[in-house]
Design a protein around this motif. Structure first.
Motif, PDB file in Angstrom:
ATOM      1  N   GLY A 135       1.407   4.359  -3.010  1.00  0.00           N
ATOM      2  CA  GLY A 135       1.072   5.914  -2.709  1.00  0.00           C
ATOM      3  C   GLY A 135       2.468   6.505  -2.983  1.00  0.00           C
ATOM      4  O   GLY A 135       2.266   7.813  -3.520  1.00  0.00           O
ATOM      5  N   ALA A 194       0.874   3.938   6.697  1.00  0.00           N
ATOM      6  CA  ALA A 194       0.155   3.041   5.517  1.00  0.00           C
ATOM      7  C   ALA A 194       0.656   1.625   6.279  1.00  0.00           C
ATOM      8  O   ALA A 194      -0.288   0.903   6.457  1.00  0.00           O
ATOM      9  CB  ALA A 194       0.527   3.077   4.328  1.00  0.00           C
ATOM     10  N   ALA A 212       0.921  -1.046  -0.292  1.00  0.00           N
ATOM     11  CA  ALA A 212      -0.027   0.014   0.094  1.00  0.00           C
ATOM     12  C   ALA A 212       0.719   1.145   0.236  1.00  0.00           C
ATOM     13  O   ALA A 212       0.558   2.267  -0.501  1.00  0.00           O
ATOM     14  CB  ALA A 212      -0.953  -0.066   1.304  1.00  0.00           C
ATOM     15  N   SER A 231      -3.417   4.070  -1.538  1.00  0.00           N
ATOM     16  CA  SER A 231      -2.968   3.322  -0.376  1.00  0.00           C
ATOM     17  C   SER A 231      -4.433   2.641   0.336  1.00  0.00           C
ATOM     18  O   SER A 231      -3.865   1.710   0.913  1.00  0.00           O
ATOM     19  CB  SER A 231      -2.146   4.068   0.652  1.00  0.00           C
ATOM     20  OG  SER A 231      -1.045   4.832   0.007  1.00  0.00           O
TER      21      SER A 231
END
Length: 269
Positions: A63, A155, A59, A80
């Motif tokens: 991003g 994240a 994730a 994300s």
């Protein structure tokens, strides 16, 4: 996917069995699990935070790629949030929505469980999904806006905290609400001390990662896991009282509650 079946506890599962079980049940990633018994379920739920680490890293990487290509923090945050949903087939979000519908119905346990099994999503579920996803995107956007490193840490912390909550929810003493389903298959398989040790270890490792950004980030990352686990525990206990135990949907709701709480904590300060 196959459901774990009863097996003699005298046949222990190896760490490899646990990892295959964890990735095979909690993600769409090809894991090739070969055992679906209770010992494998125990090892798998103890390995759940490792799954969170991989999901969170993917994730964060998504991003960061968007940020480096010139996208803003908001788009990076949306990406994300989308990656964990895709890697879990949306099962945790679906579980959150179903749990909200069951709790919001105000009906007795049997009727509430029946509502949760229905394929449609009711008003409580829709409202909960919208608010949770908005909170996750907003918190991640703020983290990415601070720096790419803090966004990536947020994240990863969120994904790991969500799976720590799953490990804690699968501890001994938490009953299953139904005799069938994935919830029943993993309910009560993890020793309490093992679950607590996994939670402490995950919080410590994330705090160590945050230390690379400064003392405050180290404290915030460790605290995020602890607060997330506390919020998930509140939901878990409420569901046990209302439904008589846990279901697969409750596990999903617990995971998303922990993920969202961790992101909120990571966005503060």
């Amino acid at each position: 996917m196959p459901e774990p079946s009863p097996a003699s506890p005298a046949v222990p599962a190896s760490p490899a069995d646990g990892l295959r079980f964890a990735f095979g049940t909690l993600t769409v990633l090809p894991a090739g699990p070969t055992r679906w018994d209770r010992p494998a379920a125990r090892a798998g739920m103890l390995c759940a935070p490792v799954v969170g680490l991989v999901v969170g890293a993917l994730a964060a990487a998504t991003g960061l790629v968007l940020l480096f290509l010139g996208a803003g923090p908001l788009l990076a945050a949306v990406a994300s949030v989308a990656v964990p949903a895709a890697l879990t087939r949306g099962l945790h979000l679906d579980g959150l929505a179903d749990t909200a519908d069951g709790l919001g119905s105000g009906k007795p346990a049997e009727d509430a469980l029946r509502i949760m099994k229905q394929s449609d999503v009711g008003p409580f579920g829709v409202l909960t999904l919208v608010l949770v996803l908005l909170a996750q995107v907003a918190a991640l956007a703020q983290a990415y806006g601070g720096s790419w490193a803090r966004g990536a840490l947020a994240a990863v912390t969120s994904a790991v905290a969500a799976r720590v909550a799953l490990t804690l929810a699968a501890r001994t003493g938490v009953p299953a609400a139904r005799p069938e389903g994935l919830g029943a298959a993993v309910a009560g398989v993890v020793p309490v001390r093992g679950a607590a040790a996994v939670a402490v270890l995950a919080a410590g490792l994330l705090a160590g990662a945050g230390a690379a950004l400064g003392t405050y980030d180290a404290v915030r990352a460790g605290l995020a896991v602890a607060v997330a686990a506390g919020a998930a525990e509140v939901l878990l206990r409420h569901c046990v009282r209302r439904f008589g135990g846990v279901t697969g949907d409750v596990f999903g709701g617990v995971a998303e509650t922990a993920a969202t709480t961790a992101l909120v904590v990571m966005s503060l300060g």
